[in-house]
Design a protein around this motif. Structure first.
Motif, PDB file in Angstrom:
ATOM      1  N   SER A 191       0.823  -1.202   0.000  1.00 28.23           N
ATOM      2  CA  SER A 191       0.000   0.000   0.000  1.00 28.23           C
ATOM      3  C   SER A 191       0.861   1.258   0.000  1.00 28.23           C
ATOM      4  O   SER A 191       0.615   2.201  -0.758  1.00 28.23           O
ATOM      5  N   VAL A 192       1.913   1.287   0.829  1.00 33.82           N
ATOM      6  CA  VAL A 192       2.777   2.468   0.925  1.00 33.82           C
ATOM      7  C   VAL A 192       3.466   2.748  -0.414  1.00 33.82           C
ATOM      8  O   VAL A 192       3.566   3.894  -0.856  1.00 33.82           O
ATOM      9  N   LEU A 193       3.930   1.680  -1.085  1.00 37.90           N
ATOM     10  CA  LEU A 193       4.705   1.834  -2.316  1.00 37.90           C
ATOM     11  C   LEU A 193       3.888   1.524  -3.569  1.00 37.90           C
ATOM     12  O   LEU A 193       4.461   1.254  -4.625  1.00 37.90           O
ATOM     13  N   LYS A 194       2.577   1.602  -3.470  1.00 41.95           N
ATOM     14  CA  LYS A 194       1.758   1.147  -4.607  1.00 41.95           C
ATOM     15  C   LYS A 194       2.036   1.927  -5.887  1.00 41.95           C
ATOM     16  O   LYS A 194       1.904   1.387  -6.982  1.00 41.95           O
ATOM     17  N   ASN A 195       2.423   3.182  -5.774  1.00 48.10           N
ATOM     18  CA  ASN A 195       2.743   3.959  -6.980  1.00 48.10           C
ATOM     19  C   ASN A 195       4.194   3.771  -7.423  1.00 48.10           C
ATOM     20  O   ASN A 195       4.572   4.253  -8.493  1.00 48.10           O
ATOM     21  N   VAL A 243      -4.079  -0.038  -8.128  1.00 50.56           N
ATOM     22  CA  VAL A 243      -4.036  -1.449  -7.750  1.00 50.56           C
ATOM     23  C   VAL A 243      -2.788  -1.699  -6.920  1.00 50.56           C
ATOM     24  O   VAL A 243      -1.676  -1.361  -7.333  1.00 50.56           O
ATOM     25  N   SER A 244      -2.952  -2.315  -5.724  1.00 50.95           N
ATOM     26  CA  SER A 244      -1.810  -2.574  -4.846  1.00 50.95           C
ATOM     27  C   SER A 244      -1.491  -4.056  -4.725  1.00 50.95           C
ATOM     28  O   SER A 244      -0.339  -4.412  -4.438  1.00 50.95           O
ATOM     29  N   GLN A 245      -2.478  -4.942  -4.918  1.00 51.97           N
ATOM     30  CA  GLN A 245      -2.214  -6.369  -4.836  1.00 51.97           C
ATOM     31  C   GLN A 245      -3.071  -7.104  -5.859  1.00 51.97           C
ATOM     32  O   GLN A 245      -4.194  -6.693  -6.164  1.00 51.97           O
ATOM     33  N   VAL A 246      -2.521  -8.216  -6.365  1.00 53.59           N
ATOM     34  CA  VAL A 246      -3.212  -9.035  -7.361  1.00 53.59           C
ATOM     35  C   VAL A 246      -3.110 -10.491  -6.955  1.00 53.59           C
ATOM     36  O   VAL A 246      -2.026 -10.983  -6.632  1.00 53.59           O
ATOM     37  N   ASN A 247      -4.235 -11.186  -6.955  1.00 54.10           N
ATOM     38  CA  ASN A 247      -4.268 -12.628  -6.766  1.00 54.10           C
ATOM     39  C   ASN A 247      -5.142 -13.226  -7.862  1.00 54.10           C
ATOM     40  O   ASN A 247      -6.143 -13.897  -7.600  1.00 54.10           O
ATOM     41  N   ALA A 248      -4.783 -12.944  -9.095  1.00 58.59           N
ATOM     42  CA  ALA A 248      -5.544 -13.402 -10.258  1.00 58.59           C
ATOM     43  C   ALA A 248      -4.609 -14.131 -11.213  1.00 58.59           C
ATOM     44  O   ALA A 248      -3.392 -13.900 -11.220  1.00 58.59           O
ATOM     45  N   ALA A 285      -7.615  -2.617  -4.823  1.00 58.92           N
ATOM     46  CA  ALA A 285      -7.371  -1.273  -5.350  1.00 58.92           C
ATOM     47  C   ALA A 285      -7.760  -0.254  -4.286  1.00 58.92           C
ATOM     48  O   ALA A 285      -8.672  -0.490  -3.481  1.00 58.92           O
ATOM     49  N   GLU A 286      -7.077   0.890  -4.302  1.00 59.38           N
ATOM     50  CA  GLU A 286      -7.278   1.896  -3.266  1.00 59.38           C
ATOM     51  C   GLU A 286      -7.472   3.276  -3.865  1.00 59.38           C
ATOM     52  O   GLU A 286      -6.717   3.679  -4.757  1.00 59.38           O
ATOM     53  N   PHE A 287      -8.490   3.992  -3.391  1.00 58.43           N
ATOM     54  CA  PHE A 287      -8.676   5.409  -3.716  1.00 58.43           C
ATOM     55  C   PHE A 287      -7.923   6.235  -2.684  1.00 58.43           C
ATOM     56  O   PHE A 287      -8.249   6.194  -1.491  1.00 58.43           O
TER      57      PHE A 287
END
Length: 783
Positions: free
Chosen positions: A330-334, A672-677, A696-698
């Motif tokens: 989350s902290v480094l999502k960008n 989008v910060s994490q993917v499990n797809a 995903a986070e706003f």
């Protein structure tokens, strides 16, 4: 012949052989005239990691059996086998039996024994001879990686190990533990690092030039993380002018509920944990507060970021805590781009576009047609009629070839009138940081009217790649013809054996940002989502076709002179609703008839907007100029150049000055910060995913005193295969959003859905499909 004579002859021959052997012995046993030998060891990349598409350090350790001076030459295919090889040259002086280390920056391509070689030339590469090399292979073998590379400088070598658990969840991350001597004094040698974490590290052990190198790297787009808890003061000491938090002692806490909310896993501290305390500098943003002090904060510096963490990330029990990876996702999502198998071009993709020289025109077809008609008429009926009339038909044997020669010369002159001098065609993408500096990426082509050798000179600290063929894979290195030498005063490129009427294509980048100016953008948005405001051109260049992109709409602002200002248009004809489409093709559609006059603009804008993450930027400005922004010399002389420059700058939407605010849909973009797809691809304003889920986070407003009265999320109804959930912080659980309606409204107790100043969504899919990302509208007040 007598036997005695034979014996005497044999004795004489023996004596001669012994004498010759005796004379040879001193030369064989001595070292004064022996050929020098060089021992070599190589180390490529960052702790063995070699980053694709970036400039990477190549360390070469050399030791000579004799005093030796010469050139080390690394010859390799720059463009994945496309075009002739380039050779990177560095001057080396080796005292006898003394090991010396040099570092050369080379581009990140896949390296095999067939596409590169290392040679040491005694004297110089142009006149010297190769010296025998031992101790290492004379070629490099390494697979370049496209993963996010996180370098770690820490007292604990296992720091940030938890990031490995994010692999397979949309991220591809490689952690590289570094030592102080891995931080090079040339910022371009840090180009392959995406993130540099400095945790509880004595940064004052770095030299002043190493510290300056890190500063330049951040300015050019790197992300620096400063942390360490009680050790934060020593970590941040040399970087206080760019750090988001100034150290002011420490504090102890016995719980970290904010960290638990981010990681969504229980965390129990057996003892107190020491945090650093500090004051937040002007312009920095506090992301998370704990016990009244910043836990996470960040500050934009040029194109890059400096992030702050108040605790030692290597300290137990937090380091191995099950939720720690989710916190940093989350902290480094960008800063940790999601894996994306879609189209992701770069400046290298402009190779074909470079061939469209505006000043080099194709010969006029009507002129050539009339020349052909005249030649056919003169060489056949007219010449025949004249010779028959003069009764000199036998002259046809030399007149017809003479007419052919004259006609060929005329055609050549007609086609070469604009091809008699060296010319350049240069494309620049200038990415402004909003504070007066900018990174300039250059793709350029040099037209050579005559065959021969050429020397191209670039300004100092310029790194160059070159390509002399526009297509076709080359299976072996062949003869060295392109030599690049980065010197203290300038960078030189020697082009040997250039054919007549040929192109040398080059890609250039400077090691540090340059003074460029900026755009100043003021925006006011009403409750209906209508934008009003101004764009001011604070560069020194007149800019054409300026466009503001914000909230999924492109506003054609028009031409703005240097230091001029233009209003954002309200006329619907001057707006383009993107709706997930490509901005470049909307502004500059293909022209089916005649010459495509905007092919360069379309290709450059597409190359920029499709770079990883650029198309998800919520707001940015682009504009054009054709002045000579970057230049180089050929043989010491400036040459005429066709230039096209794309100016671009991200725009921060500042809501903090408003009292009551109402942010319409389209202005807050989920990340989008994490993917499990099973599959995951990012496209403009949408994603494609397989079976599984994504998080995903706003990100909400940067003002920590903002109060949110209500919000609404739309695009939550996307078919039977898609389910969406929102994280409820009060219940510490996911809450399913209604699948039978397209919007979800929250009009009271909004704080139950807000964690770390963001609203978190989970999207589940039962199969492969395209998903339009949800949108958020927000109402509240800055207190």
């Amino acid at each position: 012949m007598s036997l005695s004579m034979i014996r005497k002859g044999c004795l004489l021959l023996t004596a001669i052989l012994l004498l010759a052997a005796g004379l040879a012995v001193p030369q064989l046993s001595g070292t004064a005239n022996a050929a020098p030998q060089v021992e070599m060891q190589t180390e490529l990349g960052y702790e063995g990691v070699f980053k694709q598409g970036k400039w990477n350090p190549l360390r070469i350790m050399l030791k000579s059996s004799e005093d030796l001076a010469g050139d080390i030459v690394i010859q390799l295919q720059n463009n994945n086998g496309m075009g002739e090889a380039a050779s990177y040259v560095q001057r080396v002086e080796l005292p006898k039996d003394t090991e010396k280390e040099i570092v050369i920056a080379i581009p990140g391509v896949f390296l095999t024994k067939d596409n590169n070689t290392i040679t040491f030339y005694e004297g110089s590469y142009s006149e010297g001879k190769p010296v025998a090399i031992s101790g290492s292979k004379t070629y490099l073998t390494k697979s370049a990686v496209a993963s996010t590379l996180v370098g770690v400088l820490s007292a604990d070598p296992d720091t940030m190990n938890f990031l490995n658990t994010l692999n397979g969840k949309g991220n591809s991350i490689i952690r590289a533990p570094l030592q102080a001597d891995d931080i090079y004094e040339d910022a371009m040698l840090l180009d392959g690092l995406d993130v540099l974490v400095m945790n509880n590290f004595a940064s004052d052990t770095l030299t002043e030039r190493q510290q300056e190198s890190i500063n330049s790297w951040v300015q050019s787009g790197g992300t620096l993380v400063l942390s360490g808890g009680a050790g934060y003061a020593k970590t941040s000491a040399p970087f206080l002018d760019i750090a988001p938090v100034q150290p002011e002692g420490t504090m102890d806490v016995d719980s970290l509920p904010e960290l638990v909310q981010l990681g969504r896993k229980p965390l129990s501290l057996a003892d107190t944990l020491t945090l650093s305390k500090g004051s937040v500098v002007e312009g920095a943003v506090v992301d998370t507060i704990t016990a009244g002090a910043p836990l996470f904060a960040h500050r934009d510096v040029g194109q890059g970021k400096v992030r702050y963490a108040a605790y030692d990330v290597s300290m137990e029990p937090v380091s191995s805590w099950a939720g720690h990876a989710a916190v940093w996702a989350s902290v480094l999502k960008n800063d940790l781009p999601m894996s994306n198998g879609g189209y992701n071009p770069s400046m290298d993709q402009l190779s074909y576009t470079l061939e469209f020289f505006p000043s080099i025109q194709m010969p006029s077809f009507p002129v050539l047609l009339w020349m052909l008609i005249i030649y056919a008429f003169v060489a056949a009926p007219l010449l025949y009629f004249i010779l028959k009339k003069a009764d000199k038909r036998e002259w046809a044997w030399f007149l017809i070839p003479l007419v052919a020669v004259i006609a060929s010369a005329a055609v050549y002159m007609a086609g070469s009138t604009d091809k008699t001098e060296e010319m350049a065609h240069t494309l620049n993408i200038v990415e402004l940081d909003g504070a007066g500096l900018g990174n300039i990426d250059t793709a350029t082509a040099l037209f050579t009217p005559r065959s021969g050798d050429y020397q191209v000179e670039f300004p100092q600290n310029t790194y160059v790649k070159t390509q002399r063929r526009s297509g076709g894979f080359v299976t072996n290195l062949g003869e060295n013809k392109n030599f690049i030498r980065v010197e203290q005063e300038q960078t030189k490129l020697e082009l040997r054996d250039m054919p007549q009427w040929s192109l040398a294509k080059m890609w250039a980048r400077r090691a540090a940002p340059e003074q460029t100016g900026q755009f100043a953008v003021t925006l006011d948005i009403n409750d209906n989502g209508e934008i009003a405001g101004k764009v001011t051109n604070e560069t020194l260049h007149d800019l054409d076709q300026v466009v503001l992109v914000v909230g999924g709409t492109a506003y054609k602002v028009g031409d703005i002179p240097a230091r001029g200002t233009a209003d954002i248009p309200s006329d619907k004809k001057s707006m383009i609703t993107l709706m997930g489409s490509d901005l470049a093709y909307q502004l500059y559609p293909y022209q089916n008839q005649g010459r495509d006059s905007f092919n360069r603009q379309r290709d450059m804008l597409s190359a920029y907007t499709y770079q990883q993450g650029n198309f998800s930027t919520s707001a940015y400005v682009v504009g054009w100029s054709d002045e000579e922004l970057s230049s180089y010399t050929v043989g010491g002389s400036f040459i005429p150049s066709d230039q096209l420059n794309l100016w671009t700058q991200s725009v921060e939407l500042d809501w903090s000055q408003k009292g009551a605010f109402s942010i319409p849909y389209g202005f807050l973009t989920p990340q989008v910060s994490q993917v499990n797809a099973t599959n995951f691809f990012v496209y403009p304003h949408g994603i494609e995913m397989g079976q599984g889920s994504i998080t995903a986070e706003f990100q909400l407003l940067s003002n920590p005193n903002a109060r949110y009265d209500e919000f609404s999320i739309k695009e939550i109804k996307q078919g039977n295969n898609i389910t969406m959930e929102i994280w409820n912080a009060e219940q510490a659980a996911w809450e399913v959003l209604p699948a039978n309606q397209n919007t979800y409204d929250v009009t009271d107790n909004t704080e139950r859905y807000i964690v770390d100043n963001q609203i978190r969504l989970s999207i589940q899919s039962k199969g492969q499909g395209m998903i339009q990302m949800p949108e958020l509208t927000l109402k509240g007040e800055n207190q």
